[in-house]
Design a protein around this motif. Structure first.
Motif, PDB file in Angstrom:
ATOM      1  N   UNK A  28     -81.257  -7.155  15.366  1.00 18.88           N
ATOM      2  CA  UNK A  28     -80.004  -7.906  15.522  1.00 18.88           C
ATOM      3  C   UNK A  28     -80.008  -9.194  14.700  1.00 18.88           C
ATOM      4  N   UNK A  29     -81.165  -9.811  14.578  1.00 21.46           N
ATOM      5  CA  UNK A  29     -81.287 -11.041  13.789  1.00 21.46           C
ATOM      6  C   UNK A  29     -81.330 -10.755  12.294  1.00 21.46           C
ATOM      7  N   UNK A  30     -81.565  -9.490  11.935  1.00 20.69           N
ATOM      8  CA  UNK A  30     -81.688  -9.133  10.527  1.00 20.69           C
ATOM      9  C   UNK A  30     -83.032  -9.544   9.946  1.00 20.69           C
ATOM     10  N   UNK A  31     -84.047  -9.668  10.808  1.00 21.72           N
ATOM     11  CA  UNK A  31     -85.370 -10.105  10.370  1.00 21.72           C
ATOM     12  C   UNK A  31     -86.284  -8.910  10.131  1.00 21.72           C
ATOM     13  N   UNK A  32     -87.094  -9.018   9.119  1.00 23.31           N
ATOM     14  CA  UNK A  32     -88.167  -8.048   8.909  1.00 23.31           C
ATOM     15  C   UNK A  32     -89.331  -8.449   9.811  1.00 23.31           C
ATOM     16  N   UNK A  33     -90.317  -7.572   9.922  1.00 22.08           N
ATOM     17  CA  UNK A  33     -91.521  -7.940  10.678  1.00 22.08           C
ATOM     18  C   UNK A  33     -92.205  -9.138  10.031  1.00 22.08           C
ATOM     19  N   UNK A  34     -92.177  -9.189   8.695  1.00 18.26           N
ATOM     20  CA  UNK A  34     -92.787 -10.323   7.995  1.00 18.26           C
ATOM     21  C   UNK A  34     -92.088 -11.632   8.353  1.00 18.26           C
ATOM     22  N   UNK A  35     -90.747 -11.604   8.437  1.00 17.20           N
ATOM     23  CA  UNK A  35     -89.996 -12.815   8.782  1.00 17.20           C
ATOM     24  C   UNK A  35     -90.300 -13.250  10.214  1.00 17.20           C
ATOM     25  N   UNK A  36     -90.353 -12.288  11.136  1.00 14.17           N
ATOM     26  CA  UNK A  36     -90.674 -12.630  12.528  1.00 14.17           C
ATOM     27  C   UNK A  36     -92.097 -13.179  12.614  1.00 14.17           C
ATOM     28  N   UNK A  37     -93.010 -12.601  11.860  1.00 15.34           N
ATOM     29  CA  UNK A  37     -94.393 -13.099  11.838  1.00 15.34           C
ATOM     30  C   UNK A  37     -94.426 -14.545  11.356  1.00 15.34           C
ATOM     31  N   UNK A  38     -93.634 -14.850  10.329  1.00 15.74           N
ATOM     32  CA  UNK A  38     -93.575 -16.223   9.806  1.00 15.74           C
ATOM     33  C   UNK A  38     -93.021 -17.182  10.861  1.00 15.74           C
ATOM     34  N   UNK A  39     -92.001 -16.756  11.578  1.00 18.22           N
ATOM     35  CA  UNK A  39     -91.360 -17.626  12.577  1.00 18.22           C
ATOM     36  C   UNK A  39     -92.212 -17.841  13.823  1.00 18.22           C
ATOM     37  N   UNK A  44     -98.099  -9.588  11.562  1.00 18.71           N
ATOM     38  CA  UNK A  44     -97.149  -8.492  11.391  1.00 18.71           C
ATOM     39  C   UNK A  44     -97.645  -7.244  12.108  1.00 18.71           C
ATOM     40  N   UNK A  45     -98.956  -6.964  12.011  1.00 15.59           N
ATOM     41  CA  UNK A  45     -99.499  -5.756  12.645  1.00 15.59           C
ATOM     42  C   UNK A  45     -99.393  -5.826  14.161  1.00 15.59           C
ATOM     43  N   UNK A  46     -99.627  -6.994  14.732  1.00 14.04           N
ATOM     44  CA  UNK A  46     -99.497  -7.152  16.183  1.00 14.04           C
ATOM     45  C   UNK A  46     -98.052  -6.932  16.607  1.00 14.04           C
ATOM     46  N   UNK A  47     -97.112  -7.513  15.859  1.00 18.44           N
ATOM     47  CA  UNK A  47     -95.692  -7.343  16.182  1.00 18.44           C
ATOM     48  C   UNK A  47     -95.287  -5.871  16.081  1.00 18.44           C
ATOM     49  N   UNK A  48     -95.774  -5.191  15.062  1.00 21.81           N
ATOM     50  CA  UNK A  48     -95.457  -3.780  14.886  1.00 21.81           C
ATOM     51  C   UNK A  48     -95.989  -2.953  16.054  1.00 21.81           C
ATOM     52  N   UNK A  49     -97.236  -3.183  16.441  1.00 26.49           N
ATOM     53  CA  UNK A  49     -97.838  -2.450  17.562  1.00 26.49           C
ATOM     54  C   UNK A  49     -97.105  -2.761  18.859  1.00 26.49           C
ATOM     55  N   UNK A  50     -96.671  -4.006  19.021  1.00 27.29           N
ATOM     56  CA  UNK A  50     -95.932  -4.409  20.212  1.00 27.29           C
ATOM     57  C   UNK A  50     -94.602  -3.667  20.294  1.00 27.29           C
TER      58      UNK A  50
END
Length: 195
Positions: A28-39, A44-50
Motif C-alpha cells: 500500500x505504501x509502494x515500498x520495496x523490501x529494500x525501502x522498508x529495510x532502510x526505513x 531485507x531477508x528478515x522482512x521477507x521471511x516475516x
C-alpha cells in the motif's frame, strides 16, 4: 526473533494473518523490501521471511514496523483479528508472546477503528528489557499502571521506577524502554489514547 517449526507455522493463524497484513501495508505504501529495510533498520531477508510467515516477529521488530506504518502495535494486531465485540471475556482476549524477550501482551480491550482508547496488559519476566526506538504514533498518550512487581520505565531521557499501584502518564514523542529489574515478573496495564 524465533523461527517456528513447520507444525507451529501451520497451526498459528495469527502469525499467518499478521504476515499477510504486513505485506499489504508495505505494498500500500509502494515500498520495496529494500525501502522498508532502510526505513526500519531491519534486514531485507528478515522482512521477507516475516512477510512469508517463516518467522514470528519480536516485540522490538513489531515496534519498528509499527513506527514505519504509523500504527500502534494494538491497532496492527487488531487489523488481523475479526471485528472486536463490545464484551471480551478474559479467556477470549488476544495474547501475543515474545518468548525470547520475556514479554507477554494481552489485548484487554481490542481497539476499534472508530475509538481512540484501549487497554493492554503487559508481563515482563525478571531481567526482561524491551526498547522501542521511537513512538509508533507521535503524541500518543499512555498511562502505565503497575499491577504487580516493579518496572523501570524510560520515556525519552527520564527513567521512572514504578512499583505496584504506581501509575505514570505521558505523551509519547520518542524512545521508550521497559525493564524489569526485580527478581519477580512485573505485570502492568497500559491505557493508550490516540491523539
Amino acid at each position: 526473533m524465533r523461527t517456528p517449526g513447520p507444525e507451529e507455522a501451520e497451526s498459528d493463524p495469527v502469525t499467518a494473518r499478521l504476515a499477510e497484513r504486513l505485506a499489504e501495508l508495505r505494498t500500500d505504501q509502494g515500498w520495496s523490501l529494500d525501502e522498508l529495510a532502510r526505513r526500519t533498520g531491519v534486514s531485507r531477508s528478515t522482512l521477507s521471511r516475516l512477510e512469508r510467515a517463516e518467522i514470528s516477529p519480536t516485540a522490538a521488530l513489531l515496534g519498528r514496523l509499527c513506527t514505519a506504518y504509523g500504527r500502534t502495535m494494538s491497532r496492527l494486531l487488531a487489523e488481523v483479528e475479526a471485528e472486536p465485540p463490545q464484551l471480551v471475556r478474559a479467556d477470549e482476549q488476544a495474547v501475543w508472546r515474545d518468548e525470547a524477550a520475556g514479554f507477554t501482551r494481552r489485548a484487554v480491550s481490542p481497539p476499534h477503528a472508530g475509538l481512540r482508547g484501549e487497554v493492554v496488559e503487559g508481563v515482563l519476566r525478571a531481567g526482561a528489557d524491551i526498547a522501542y526506538q521511537e513512538a509508533p504514533v507521535p503524541g500518543l498518550e499512555q498511562h502505565v499502571w503497575v499491577l504487580d512487581g516493579e518496572l523501570e520505565l524510560t520515556v525519552g531521557s527520564a527513567t521512572h521506577r514504578l512499583r505496584a499501584g504506581d501509575c505514570l502518564r505521558f505523551r509519547l514523542w520518542g524512545p521508550t524502554r521497559f525493564h524489569n529489574p526485580g527478581p519477580e515478573p512485573v505485570r502492568y496495564a497500559v491505557l493508550v489514547v490516540m491523539p
